[in-house]
Enzyme design. Structure first.
Site, PDB file in Angstrom:
ATOM      1  N   GLU A  96      33.610   7.941  52.485  1.00 44.07           N
ATOM      2  CA  GLU A  96      34.536   8.648  53.392  1.00 44.07           C
ATOM      3  C   GLU A  96      34.737   7.949  54.741  1.00 44.07           C
ATOM      4  OE1 GLU A  96      33.178  12.723  53.682  1.00 44.07           O
ATOM      5  OE2 GLU A  96      33.439  13.073  51.544  1.00 44.07           O
ATOM      6  N   ASN A 104      33.446   5.082  48.083  1.00 48.89           N
ATOM      7  CA  ASN A 104      33.702   6.431  47.560  1.00 48.89           C
ATOM      8  C   ASN A 104      34.491   7.253  48.575  1.00 48.89           C
ATOM      9  OD1 ASN A 104      33.018   8.386  45.426  1.00 48.89           O
ATOM     10  ND2 ASN A 104      31.774   9.422  46.991  1.00 48.89           N
ATOM     11  N   HIS A 127      37.865  16.136  44.497  1.00 47.34           N
ATOM     12  CA  HIS A 127      37.767  17.543  44.935  1.00 47.34           C
ATOM     13  C   HIS A 127      39.188  18.094  45.025  1.00 47.34           C
ATOM     14  CE1 HIS A 127      33.508  17.411  45.817  1.00 47.34           C
ATOM     15  NE2 HIS A 127      33.664  16.345  46.573  1.00 47.34           N
ATOM     16  N   GLU A 184      32.915  13.236  42.065  1.00 49.72           N
ATOM     17  CA  GLU A 184      32.518  14.553  42.602  1.00 49.72           C
ATOM     18  C   GLU A 184      33.518  15.629  42.189  1.00 49.72           C
ATOM     19  OE1 GLU A 184      31.823  14.419  46.847  1.00 49.72           O
ATOM     20  OE2 GLU A 184      30.849  12.467  46.749  1.00 49.72           O
ATOM     21  N   ASP A 213      35.528  18.728  41.272  1.00 49.45           N
ATOM     22  CA  ASP A 213      35.570  20.185  41.144  1.00 49.45           C
ATOM     23  C   ASP A 213      36.971  20.648  41.530  1.00 49.45           C
ATOM     24  OD1 ASP A 213      35.336  20.002  43.958  1.00 49.45           O
ATOM     25  OD2 ASP A 213      33.377  20.976  44.036  1.00 49.45           O
TER      26      ASP A 213
HETATM   27  C1  XIL Z   1      27.965  18.266  49.990  1.00 55.01           C
HETATM   28  C2  XIL Z   1      26.871  19.044  49.281  1.00 55.01           C
HETATM   29  O1  XIL Z   1      27.381  19.491  48.053  1.00 55.01           O
HETATM   30  C3  XIL Z   1      26.400  20.200  50.125  1.00 55.01           C
HETATM   31  O2  XIL Z   1      25.272  20.831  49.508  1.00 55.01           O
HETATM   32  C4  XIL Z   1      26.031  19.739  51.524  1.00 55.01           C
HETATM   33  O3  XIL Z   1      25.714  20.854  52.331  1.00 55.01           O
HETATM   34  C5  XIL Z   1      27.192  18.975  52.162  1.00 55.01           C
HETATM   35  O4  XIL Z   1      27.551  17.900  51.314  1.00 55.01           O
HETATM   36  N1  XIL Z   1      31.651  14.735  49.773  1.00 55.01           N
HETATM   37  C6  XIL Z   1      30.447  14.120  49.506  1.00 55.01           C
HETATM   38  C7  XIL Z   1      29.255  14.933  49.186  1.00 55.01           C
HETATM   39  O5  XIL Z   1      30.400  12.873  49.439  1.00 55.01           O
HETATM   40  O6  XIL Z   1      28.070  14.317  49.609  1.00 55.01           O
HETATM   41  C8  XIL Z   1      29.354  16.321  49.755  1.00 55.01           C
HETATM   42  O7  XIL Z   1      28.248  17.091  49.289  1.00 55.01           O
HETATM   43  C9  XIL Z   1      30.676  16.948  49.367  1.00 55.01           C
HETATM   44  C10 XIL Z   1      31.826  16.158  49.899  1.00 55.01           C
END
Ligand code: XIL
Length: 397
Positions: free
Chosen positions: A170, A216, A258, A289, A291
């Protein structure tokens, strides 16, 4: 398996089935692909399917289903939090490897690969680091050395046991940030300048020559205008191309995935085209990641099926878009869910105004949702000529 062997095996199976006019059977029972796990169905394509793992839940004896499904449905795992800097080094100089080591041991026990997450990110940093920089007790030169040591220590600790590392996470701003022209954002860019990205990949490679090294990010599922000033996918593409031109050892780009059902999102062909473009640079890709969250309106919370059903359907469709695009691109190596059950998802805690949830493929009682069935169907019905076995990806020197 080699492509030709794979096709030949398929041809033999088809011929056998045709000749006998039966479906393949094991031990006298009819073969039922719907009874297979996601991991078994995915590996036929050479694809690894994964989940983020919450170590506290994995160790909760009162919640055994979480552990069972983590082991049975997935062939790769990611630490949801325990490999982040604040967890690994809460106090300067003293590392807490315990929970991360446990996950790596769990993965080995269940024949799973590990995605390392994450080496460099502006979030979940230990406060000794951020406050030290803020109050001036840590200089810029020292900060760079601290980052180098961190990457070296962590990658060395897990050397040989991590398949893909998220080296930098990020690093790029969003069009809704101020200024809106896309730029390198956050703690590291602010204090070290954007060259920290190339440094991080070089330091990671020096510590483990065999791990695949990824950049990422989110909101890079598809290309938009093609102008890097406002198209984040284009910005990341240009960044990766420039890193490669400088011989920086980057092996892949991870697209977090996401999504939310309230947004426009993308169709399968747009996402497949983006993956193909990254592959054109010689890079692997992965969904890291995934969802698909929904707004929990008053109607949803009251159990109104007229409000719930379209969300579950849209969610399933979006999971499917990402998975099918990944299947269609041979350099897309893995498809990781950011948690697999609504019982333990970061979404409700993170997106609360307005409240959001329903983001994963199993409900709160570990019942598979439509999204689970759809991605399973995608894995079952995929095959040549458009879905081929994964390409072999070797780490760039
Ligand atoms: C999130 C976790 O799921 C949470 O439990 C934590 O509080 C915050 O981070 N992008 C990412 C992940 O790269 O590391 C993040 O994970 C979600 C967004």
């Amino acid at each position: 398996m080699k492509l030709r062997r794979w096709l030949a095996a398929g041809a033999v199976a088809v011929a056998t089935v045709a000749a006998l006019n039966v479906t393949p059977a094991t031990a006298g029972r009819p073969y039922d692909p719907a009874a297979q796990s996601l991991r078994d169905l995915a590996i036929r394509h050479g694809l690894y399917v994964g989940t983020a793992v919450d170590m506290a839940v994995l160790n909760d004896a009162a919640d055994p289903r979480y552990r069972e499904l983590t082991a049975s449905e997935f062939s790769t795992v990611t630490a949801e939090n325990v490999m982040k800097w604040e967890s690994l080094e809460p106090t300067r100089g003293s590392y807490n490897w315990g929970p991360a080591d446990e996950l790596v041991a769990f993965a080995r026990q269940h024949n799973q690969r590990v995605r390392g997450h994450v080496l460099v990110w502006q979030n979940q940093l230990p406060s000794w680091l951020t406050s030290g920089v803020e109050n001036g007790s840590i200089s810029k030169a020292e900060l760079r050395q601290i980052l180098r040591n961190h990457i070296t220590n962590v990658v060395t600790h897990f050397k040989g046991r991590i398949w893909q590392w998220d080296v930098v996470n990020e690093a790029v701003s969003d069009p809704w940030d101020n200024p809106s022209t896309l730029h390198y954002k956050g703690f590291w860019a602010q204090h070290l300048g954007p060259d920290y990205i190339a440094d991080a990949f070089r330091w990671a490679r020096a510590a483990d020559p065999k791990a695949l090294l990824f950049y990422n990010d989110y909101n890079i599922e598809a290309f938009g205008s093609g102008n890097p000033a406002n198209d984040k996918t284009q910005f990341v593409y240009d960044m990766a191309r420039d890193l490669l031109a400088k011989r920086v050892p980057i092996d892949g780009v991870g697209s977090q995935g996401h999504l939310g059902t309230q947004y426009g999102n993308y169709d399968t062909l747009q996402v497949a085209a983006a993956l193909k473009k990254f592959a054109g640079l010689g890079l692997a890709t992965a969904f890291t990641e995934v969802d698909v969250r929904s707004q929990l309106t008053a109607g949803v919370q009251a159990g109104d099926s007229a409000e719930i059903n379209p969300r579950l359907q849209a969610s399933a469709a979006n999971f499917s878009v990402l998975l099918r695009a990944c299947l269609a691109e041979r350099h897309c190596l893995s498809f990781t869910l950011w948690g697999f059950t609504d019982r333990h998802s970061w979404v409700p805690g993170w997106f609360s105004n307005p409240p959001e949830g329903l983001a994963t493929v199993y409900d709160e009682n570990y019942q598979p949702k439509r999204a689970y069935q759809e991605i399973k169907a995608d894995l079952i019905f995929a095959g040549p000529p458009y879905v081929l076995p994964r390409a072999v990806q070797t780490p760039r020197r």
